[in-house]
Design an enzyme around this catalytic site. Structure first.
Site, PDB file in Angstrom:
ATOM      1  N   ASP A 161       0.883  -1.153   0.000  1.00  0.00           N
ATOM      2  CA  ASP A 161       0.000   0.000   0.000  1.00  0.00           C
ATOM      3  C   ASP A 161       0.940   1.227   0.000  1.00  0.00           C
ATOM      4  O   ASP A 161       2.123   1.097   0.325  1.00  0.00           O
ATOM      5  CB  ASP A 161      -0.848  -0.050   1.278  1.00  0.00           C
ATOM      6  CG  ASP A 161      -1.670   1.191   1.481  1.00  0.00           C
ATOM      7  OD1 ASP A 161      -2.298   1.662   0.515  1.00  0.00           O
ATOM      8  OD2 ASP A 161      -1.693   1.709   2.612  1.00  0.00           O
ATOM      9  N   ASP A 196      -0.101   5.090   0.878  1.00  0.00           N
ATOM     10  CA  ASP A 196      -0.377   6.048   1.957  1.00  0.00           C
ATOM     11  C   ASP A 196      -0.375   5.358   3.320  1.00  0.00           C
ATOM     12  O   ASP A 196      -1.205   4.490   3.570  1.00  0.00           O
ATOM     13  CB  ASP A 196      -1.756   6.688   1.747  1.00  0.00           C
ATOM     14  CG  ASP A 196      -1.768   7.625   0.543  1.00  0.00           C
ATOM     15  OD1 ASP A 196      -0.751   8.295   0.328  1.00  0.00           O
ATOM     16  OD2 ASP A 196      -2.781   7.672  -0.155  1.00  0.00           O
ATOM     17  N   GLY A 243      -7.470   4.293   2.815  1.00  0.00           N
ATOM     18  CA  GLY A 243      -7.560   3.212   1.833  1.00  0.00           C
ATOM     19  C   GLY A 243      -8.804   3.285   0.963  1.00  0.00           C
ATOM     20  O   GLY A 243      -8.964   2.520   0.025  1.00  0.00           O
ATOM     21  N   ARG A 298     -11.356   8.424  -3.393  1.00  0.00           N
ATOM     22  CA  ARG A 298     -11.605   9.862  -3.180  1.00  0.00           C
ATOM     23  C   ARG A 298     -13.094  10.152  -3.037  1.00  0.00           C
ATOM     24  O   ARG A 298     -13.522  10.843  -2.100  1.00  0.00           O
ATOM     25  CB  ARG A 298     -11.010  10.657  -4.353  1.00  0.00           C
ATOM     26  CG  ARG A 298     -10.889  12.139  -4.074  1.00  0.00           C
ATOM     27  CD  ARG A 298     -10.321  12.855  -5.296  1.00  0.00           C
ATOM     28  NE  ARG A 298      -9.078  12.249  -5.742  1.00  0.00           N
ATOM     29  CZ  ARG A 298      -8.546  12.421  -6.957  1.00  0.00           C
ATOM     30  NH1 ARG A 298      -9.155  13.207  -7.841  1.00  0.00           N
ATOM     31  NH2 ARG A 298      -7.418  11.826  -7.300  1.00  0.00           N
ATOM     32  N   SER A 354      -4.769   5.428  -4.586  1.00  0.00           N
ATOM     33  CA  SER A 354      -4.587   6.838  -4.933  1.00  0.00           C
ATOM     34  C   SER A 354      -4.212   7.060  -6.403  1.00  0.00           C
ATOM     35  O   SER A 354      -3.260   6.462  -6.907  1.00  0.00           O
ATOM     36  CB  SER A 354      -3.490   7.445  -4.056  1.00  0.00           C
ATOM     37  OG  SER A 354      -3.224   8.760  -4.494  1.00  0.00           O
ATOM     38  N   ASN A 403      -2.968   9.699  -7.302  1.00  0.00           N
ATOM     39  CA  ASN A 403      -1.741  10.496  -7.217  1.00  0.00           C
ATOM     40  C   ASN A 403      -0.511   9.626  -6.918  1.00  0.00           C
ATOM     41  O   ASN A 403       0.590  10.167  -6.747  1.00  0.00           O
ATOM     42  CB  ASN A 403      -1.891  11.553  -6.114  1.00  0.00           C
ATOM     43  CG  ASN A 403      -2.956  12.577  -6.462  1.00  0.00           C
ATOM     44  OD1 ASN A 403      -2.814  13.322  -7.433  1.00  0.00           O
ATOM     45  ND2 ASN A 403      -4.047  12.623  -5.708  1.00  0.00           N
ATOM     46  N   ASP A 443      -1.980  -0.317   6.100  1.00  0.00           N
ATOM     47  CA  ASP A 443      -2.163   0.405   7.365  1.00  0.00           C
ATOM     48  C   ASP A 443      -3.649   0.678   7.640  1.00  0.00           C
ATOM     49  O   ASP A 443      -3.972   1.308   8.635  1.00  0.00           O
ATOM     50  CB  ASP A 443      -1.420   1.754   7.333  1.00  0.00           C
ATOM     51  CG  ASP A 443      -2.083   2.730   6.389  1.00  0.00           C
ATOM     52  OD1 ASP A 443      -2.462   2.318   5.270  1.00  0.00           O
ATOM     53  OD2 ASP A 443      -2.246   3.903   6.764  1.00  0.00           O
TER      54      ASP A 443
HETATM   55  P1  B16 Z   1      -6.480  10.046  -4.293  1.00  0.00           P
HETATM   56  P2  B16 Z   1      -3.680   4.012  -0.306  1.00  0.00           P
HETATM   57  C1  B16 Z   1      -5.597   5.855  -0.535  1.00  0.00           C
HETATM   58  O1  B16 Z   1      -4.296   5.436  -0.753  1.00  0.00           O
HETATM   59  C2  B16 Z   1      -5.712   6.693   0.720  1.00  0.00           C
HETATM   60  O2  B16 Z   1      -5.443   5.893   1.870  1.00  0.00           O
HETATM   61  C3  B16 Z   1      -7.100   7.267   0.842  1.00  0.00           C
HETATM   62  O3  B16 Z   1      -7.186   8.067   2.004  1.00  0.00           O
HETATM   63  C4  B16 Z   1      -7.386   8.099  -0.418  1.00  0.00           C
HETATM   64  O4  B16 Z   1      -8.704   8.638  -0.365  1.00  0.00           O
HETATM   65  C5  B16 Z   1      -7.234   7.217  -1.658  1.00  0.00           C
HETATM   66  O5  B16 Z   1      -5.928   6.673  -1.671  1.00  0.00           O
HETATM   67  C6  B16 Z   1      -7.481   7.976  -2.946  1.00  0.00           C
HETATM   68  O6  B16 Z   1      -6.468   8.909  -3.127  1.00  0.00           O
HETATM   69  O7  B16 Z   1      -7.525  11.036  -3.896  1.00  0.00           O
HETATM   70  O8  B16 Z   1      -5.074  10.582  -4.236  1.00  0.00           O
HETATM   71  O9  B16 Z   1      -6.802   9.337  -5.576  1.00  0.00           O
HETATM   72  O10 B16 Z   1      -3.697   3.973   1.195  1.00  0.00           O
HETATM   73  O11 B16 Z   1      -4.544   2.949  -0.970  1.00  0.00           O
HETATM   74  O12 B16 Z   1      -2.282   4.088  -0.871  1.00  0.00           O
HETATM   75 MG    MG Z   2      -2.916   3.209   3.304  1.00  0.00          MG
END
Ligand code: B16
Ligand code: MG
Length: 219
Positions: free
Chosen positions: A8, A10, A45, A48, A117, A119, A171
């Site tokens: 993962d 974030d 996780g 958005r 994400s 991003n 996490d």
């Molecule tokens: P984005 P992960 C997740 O990343 C985040 O934990 C979650 O809080 C977020 O809303 C999601 O990515 C989408 O992210 O808005 O940047 O597309 O923990 O799966 O790495």
């Molecule tokens: Mg995460």
């Protein structure tokens, strides 16, 4: 045998979860919606748009806002977030992560990224760790987000490995549920209470190492 480690992003590779919270908080404050760190745990996780829905549930409810407005609100949060993550550099790698990536390469264990994400590619570039990855899932092409197993199964399939010989590191509760549903060994980084469904619970990323994971797979 352990054939692949699926990370993962974030909260595991770097603490961009803190930036997600800060950006949502700016939006929630502007809209006068109650939102705090404990409620933010539910967003980890999660995609958005689903994160926005969870926040709007604390105001008039997710169905009270037209889709077009929700698109605008999600974009507003993402613009704030994109500004914030410009501060990320290699120094923001969480402890033990680069050592683990290097060890995977040394032992011929494949490495993939299962981040929800959109991003993620930008953050991986900023952290200068792209060369370690054999595959990075494209969050925008995954239909069902965590806790569904789809993103982890997508990684195993593209790595050409059996999910039973892969492990996932997460996490978030939604992430652990996703790894378990994919039939992989789940490694949870965080409190015992939050990570209770993980096969192996570690307090922090500095405790990550391949030997205990390999032992679990051969037991
Ligand atoms: P984005 P992960 C997740 O990343 C985040 O934990 C979650 O809080 C977020 O809303 C999601 O990515 C989408 O992210 O808005 O940047 O597309 O923990 O799966 O790495
Ligand atoms: Mg995460």
């Amino acid at each position: 045998m352990l054939k692949a480690v699926i990370f993962d992003l974030d909260g595991v590779i770097t603490d961009s979860a803190a930036y997600h919270y800060a950006a949502w908080k700016v939006l929630a404050d502007r809209m006068n919606i109650p939102f705090d760190k404990s409620y933010n745990e539910k967003l980890k996780g999660v995609s958005r748009m689903e994160s926005l829905n969870l926040i709007l549930d604390n105001a008039k409810g997710r169905d009270a806002y037209p889709e077009s407005m929700k698109e605008e609100l999600a974009t507003e949060k993402n613009e704030i977030y994109k500004e914030m993550i410009k501060a990320i550099t290699k120094k923001d790698l969480l402890p033990g992560i680069e050592e683990l990536l290097k060890d995977c390469k040394k032992r011929n264990i494949k490495v993939a990224l299962a981040s929800a994400s959109k991003n993620a590619p930008e953050i991986i570039k900023r952290l200068e760790i792209g060369h370690y990855f054999d595959y990075m899932a494209d969050a925008s092409s995954i239909k069902r987000s965590k806790p569904y197993p789809d993103i982890f199964l997508n990684c195993a399939e593209n790595l050409n490995e059996d999910p039973a010989e892969c492990c996932g590191i997460e996490d978030s509760e939604a992430g652990i549920d996703a790894i378990n549903a994919a039939g992989m060994v789940s490694i949870g980084v965080g409190s015992t209470e939050k990570m209770k469904k993980a096969d192996l619970i570690l307090k922090g990323t500095e405790e990550l190492s391949l030997d205990p994971i390999i032992k679990m797979l051969t037991a």
